[in-house]
Design a protein around this motif. Structure first.
Motif, PDB file in Angstrom:
ATOM      1  N   LEU A  72       0.717  -1.303   0.220  1.00 53.86           N
ATOM      2  CA  LEU A  72      -0.084   0.071   0.112  1.00 53.86           C
ATOM      3  C   LEU A  72       0.804   1.278  -0.042  1.00 53.86           C
ATOM      4  CD1 LEU A  72      -2.838   1.382   0.152  1.00 53.86           C
ATOM      5  CD2 LEU A  72      -2.731   0.893   2.695  1.00 53.86           C
ATOM      6  N   LYS A  73       1.998   1.418   0.764  1.00 52.53           N
ATOM      7  CA  LYS A  73       2.789   2.459   1.059  1.00 52.53           C
ATOM      8  C   LYS A  73       3.490   2.549  -0.489  1.00 52.53           C
ATOM      9  CE  LYS A  73       7.053   4.035   3.364  1.00 52.53           C
ATOM     10  NZ  LYS A  73       7.951   3.877   4.336  1.00 52.53           N
ATOM     11  N   LYS A  74       3.951   1.702  -1.243  1.00 52.73           N
ATOM     12  CA  LYS A  74       4.482   1.541  -2.410  1.00 52.73           C
ATOM     13  C   LYS A  74       3.392   2.357  -3.567  1.00 52.73           C
ATOM     14  CE  LYS A  74       7.753  -1.937  -2.234  1.00 52.73           C
ATOM     15  NZ  LYS A  74       8.978  -1.394  -2.196  1.00 52.73           N
ATOM     16  N   ILE A  75       2.272   1.902  -3.652  1.00 52.70           N
ATOM     17  CA  ILE A  75       1.156   2.391  -4.303  1.00 52.70           C
ATOM     18  C   ILE A  75       1.078   4.040  -4.054  1.00 52.70           C
ATOM     19  CG2 ILE A  75      -1.141   2.331  -4.868  1.00 52.70           C
ATOM     20  CD1 ILE A  75      -0.950  -0.760  -4.445  1.00 52.70           C
ATOM     21  N   LYS A  76       0.827   4.026  -2.912  1.00 52.85           N
ATOM     22  CA  LYS A  76       0.426   5.766  -2.473  1.00 52.85           C
ATOM     23  C   LYS A  76       1.776   6.691  -2.398  1.00 52.85           C
ATOM     24  CE  LYS A  76      -3.694   5.202  -0.937  1.00 52.85           C
ATOM     25  NZ  LYS A  76      -4.562   6.183  -1.763  1.00 52.85           N
ATOM     26  N   GLN A  77       2.922   6.225  -2.374  1.00 56.95           N
ATOM     27  CA  GLN A  77       4.025   6.748  -2.737  1.00 56.95           C
ATOM     28  C   GLN A  77       4.205   7.304  -4.218  1.00 56.95           C
ATOM     29  OE1 GLN A  77       7.360   4.537  -1.253  1.00 56.95           O
ATOM     30  NE2 GLN A  77       7.642   5.838   0.516  1.00 56.95           N
ATOM     31  N   PHE A  78       3.695   6.260  -5.195  1.00 57.80           N
ATOM     32  CA  PHE A  78       3.650   6.493  -6.540  1.00 57.80           C
ATOM     33  C   PHE A  78       2.594   7.545  -6.956  1.00 57.80           C
ATOM     34  CE2 PHE A  78       2.264   5.812 -10.709  1.00 57.80           C
ATOM     35  CZ  PHE A  78       3.448   5.796 -11.665  1.00 57.80           C
ATOM     36  N   ASN A  79       1.287   7.483  -6.335  1.00 62.22           N
ATOM     37  CA  ASN A  79       0.307   8.080  -6.611  1.00 62.22           C
ATOM     38  C   ASN A  79      -0.817   8.093  -5.344  1.00 62.22           C
ATOM     39  OD1 ASN A  79      -2.193   9.498  -7.412  1.00 62.22           O
ATOM     40  ND2 ASN A  79      -2.072   8.797  -9.473  1.00 62.22           N
ATOM     41  N   PRO A  80      -1.049   9.189  -4.463  1.00 60.05           N
ATOM     42  CA  PRO A  80      -1.600   9.038  -3.380  1.00 60.05           C
ATOM     43  C   PRO A  80      -3.022   9.172  -3.745  1.00 60.05           C
ATOM     44  CG  PRO A  80      -0.489  11.167  -3.471  1.00 60.05           C
ATOM     45  CD  PRO A  80       0.167  10.454  -4.561  1.00 60.05           C
ATOM     46  N   ASP A  81      -3.566   9.358  -4.965  1.00 59.38           N
ATOM     47  CA  ASP A  81      -4.727   9.629  -5.280  1.00 59.38           C
ATOM     48  C   ASP A  81      -5.553   8.180  -5.934  1.00 59.38           C
ATOM     49  OD1 ASP A  81      -4.794  12.371  -4.912  1.00 59.38           O
ATOM     50  OD2 ASP A  81      -4.115  12.732  -6.841  1.00 59.38           O
ATOM     51  N   ILE A  82      -4.659   7.126  -5.970  1.00 59.30           N
ATOM     52  CA  ILE A  82      -5.196   5.872  -6.267  1.00 59.30           C
ATOM     53  C   ILE A  82      -5.988   5.441  -5.199  1.00 59.30           C
ATOM     54  CG2 ILE A  82      -4.683   3.449  -6.801  1.00 59.30           C
ATOM     55  CD1 ILE A  82      -2.178   4.553  -8.178  1.00 59.30           C
ATOM     56  N   TYR A  83      -7.174   4.920  -5.352  1.00 62.21           N
ATOM     57  CA  TYR A  83      -8.062   4.251  -4.360  1.00 62.21           C
ATOM     58  C   TYR A  83      -7.511   2.684  -4.416  1.00 62.21           C
ATOM     59  CZ  TYR A  83     -10.947   8.491  -4.859  1.00 62.21           C
ATOM     60  OH  TYR A  83     -11.244   9.757  -4.909  1.00 62.21           O
ATOM     61  N   VAL A  84      -7.173   2.231  -3.180  1.00 60.97           N
ATOM     62  CA  VAL A  84      -6.910   0.854  -2.964  1.00 60.97           C
ATOM     63  C   VAL A  84      -7.828   0.224  -2.168  1.00 60.97           C
ATOM     64  CG1 VAL A  84      -5.086  -0.713  -2.124  1.00 60.97           C
ATOM     65  CG2 VAL A  84      -4.170   1.446  -3.271  1.00 60.97           C
ATOM     66  N   VAL A  85      -8.555  -0.891  -2.646  1.00 59.09           N
ATOM     67  CA  VAL A  85      -9.372  -1.596  -1.738  1.00 59.09           C
ATOM     68  C   VAL A  85      -9.190  -3.084  -1.761  1.00 59.09           C
ATOM     69  CG1 VAL A  85     -11.788  -2.379  -1.774  1.00 59.09           C
ATOM     70  CG2 VAL A  85     -11.213  -0.300  -3.042  1.00 59.09           C
ATOM     71  N   PHE A  86      -8.809  -3.326  -0.618  1.00 64.48           N
ATOM     72  CA  PHE A  86      -8.248  -4.765  -0.292  1.00 64.48           C
ATOM     73  C   PHE A  86      -9.341  -5.719  -0.323  1.00 64.48           C
ATOM     74  CE2 PHE A  86      -4.756  -2.445   1.475  1.00 64.48           C
ATOM     75  CZ  PHE A  86      -3.521  -3.095   0.993  1.00 64.48           C
ATOM     76  N   ILE A  87      -9.052  -7.025  -0.610  1.00 65.38           N
ATOM     77  CA  ILE A  87      -9.932  -8.131  -0.961  1.00 65.38           C
ATOM     78  C   ILE A  87      -9.246  -9.268   0.208  1.00 65.38           C
ATOM     79  CG2 ILE A  87     -11.075  -9.752  -2.173  1.00 65.38           C
ATOM     80  CD1 ILE A  87     -10.790  -7.747  -4.703  1.00 65.38           C
ATOM     81  N   CYS A  88     -10.341  -9.815   0.985  1.00 69.24           N
ATOM     82  CA  CYS A  88      -9.460 -10.786   1.795  1.00 69.24           C
ATOM     83  C   CYS A  88     -10.521 -11.749   2.266  1.00 69.24           C
ATOM     84  CB  CYS A  88      -9.278  -9.942   3.324  1.00 69.24           C
ATOM     85  SG  CYS A  88     -10.654  -9.264   4.344  1.00 69.24           S
ATOM     86  N   ALA A  89      -9.902 -12.757   2.677  1.00 66.17           N
ATOM     87  CA  ALA A  89     -10.532 -14.069   3.116  1.00 66.17           C
ATOM     88  C   ALA A  89     -11.269 -13.667   4.470  1.00 66.17           C
ATOM     89  CB  ALA A  89      -9.750 -15.277   3.502  1.00 66.17           C
ATOM     90  N   PRO A  90     -12.596 -14.374   4.868  1.00 64.26           N
ATOM     91  CA  PRO A  90     -13.444 -13.806   6.213  1.00 64.26           C
ATOM     92  C   PRO A  90     -12.319 -13.886   7.326  1.00 64.26           C
ATOM     93  CG  PRO A  90     -14.438 -15.481   4.850  1.00 64.26           C
ATOM     94  CD  PRO A  90     -13.216 -15.403   4.095  1.00 64.26           C
ATOM     95  N   GLU A  91     -11.314 -14.724   7.349  1.00 61.67           N
ATOM     96  CA  GLU A  91     -10.501 -14.956   8.573  1.00 61.67           C
ATOM     97  C   GLU A  91      -9.316 -13.799   8.610  1.00 61.67           C
ATOM     98  OE1 GLU A  91      -8.845 -17.797   5.518  1.00 61.67           O
ATOM     99  OE2 GLU A  91     -10.879 -17.450   6.251  1.00 61.67           O
ATOM    100  N   LYS A  92      -9.147 -12.870   7.606  1.00 68.27           N
ATOM    101  CA  LYS A  92      -8.087 -11.991   7.589  1.00 68.27           C
ATOM    102  C   LYS A  92      -8.588 -10.573   7.762  1.00 68.27           C
ATOM    103  CE  LYS A  92      -4.685 -14.467   6.523  1.00 68.27           C
ATOM    104  NZ  LYS A  92      -3.381 -14.576   7.130  1.00 68.27           N
ATOM    105  N   VAL A  93     -10.154 -10.516   8.038  1.00 64.38           N
ATOM    106  CA  VAL A  93     -10.740  -9.185   8.182  1.00 64.38           C
ATOM    107  C   VAL A  93     -10.117  -8.368   9.275  1.00 64.38           C
ATOM    108  CG1 VAL A  93     -13.012  -8.000   8.780  1.00 64.38           C
ATOM    109  CG2 VAL A  93     -12.872 -10.264   7.518  1.00 64.38           C
ATOM    110  N   GLU A  94      -9.760  -8.786  10.482  1.00 63.97           N
ATOM    111  CA  GLU A  94      -9.295  -7.948  11.612  1.00 63.97           C
ATOM    112  C   GLU A  94      -7.849  -7.379  10.781  1.00 63.97           C
ATOM    113  OE1 GLU A  94      -7.468  -8.427  15.987  1.00 63.97           O
ATOM    114  OE2 GLU A  94      -9.143  -9.744  15.498  1.00 63.97           O
ATOM    115  N   HIS A  95      -7.130  -8.142  10.293  1.00 59.30           N
ATOM    116  CA  HIS A  95      -5.629  -7.716   9.839  1.00 59.30           C
ATOM    117  C   HIS A  95      -5.999  -6.629   8.555  1.00 59.30           C
ATOM    118  CE1 HIS A  95      -2.123  -7.946   7.318  1.00 59.30           C
ATOM    119  NE2 HIS A  95      -1.599  -7.682   8.315  1.00 59.30           N
TER     120      HIS A  95
END
Length: 141
Positions: free
Chosen positions: A69-92
């Motif tokens: 995420l840091k690498k993406i935001k350093q390149f362009n902070p205006d990119i919307y990053v949406v994480f997709i996760c498994a149910p057991e990874k929601v907290e992380h």
């Protein structure tokens, strides 16, 4: 007004079935500029293509979530990053919001609806930002 086809979307997941399912779903919704990646490195190499939105599987191997995420935001902070996760990874995954992620989706029965809702939010935000920039520019000149 921002049309669906005007948004450039990157999909990053090591599961080819999920990638193809998401790509097909977005195509049905009217999105035309979609790129799929099975590796984060390929996605990072293509950031110069200026995606508007990156849907990123949180469980990829090469980078940890905050690092990527840091690498993406350093390149362009205006990119919307949406994480997709498994149910057991929601907290992380919810911690990624603290690092600048726009939102997250839990894989399962509602992930396609969640993707549609998030893209709708992003389009609304981009429209509001576009309108405020236009008004600001008019006021200056």
């Amino acid at each position: 007004m921002t049309h669906s086809s005007a948004l450039k979307v990157f999909l990053v997941d090591d599961d080819l079935f999920c990638l193809k399912m998401y790509e097909l779903h977005l195509g049905v919704l009217g999105y035309k500029d979609i790129r799929i990646y099975q590796a984060e490195s390929a996605c990072l190499n293509d950031l110069s293509l200026q995606p508007d939105v990156i849907f990123l599987n949180e469980c990829m191997d090469m980078f940890n979530g905050p690092g990527l995420l840091k690498k993406i935001k350093q390149f362009n902070p205006d990119i919307y990053v949406v994480f997709i996760c498994a149910p057991e990874k929601v907290e992380h995954t919810t911690k990624m919001l603290q690092y600048g992620a726009f939102d997250y989706i839990v894989k399962g029965d509602d992930d396609l609806d969640a993707m549609k809702a998030i893209l709708s939010k992003i389009k609304s935000i981009k429209e509001l930002l576009g309108n405020s920039e236009t008004t600001f520019t008019r006021n200056i000149f």
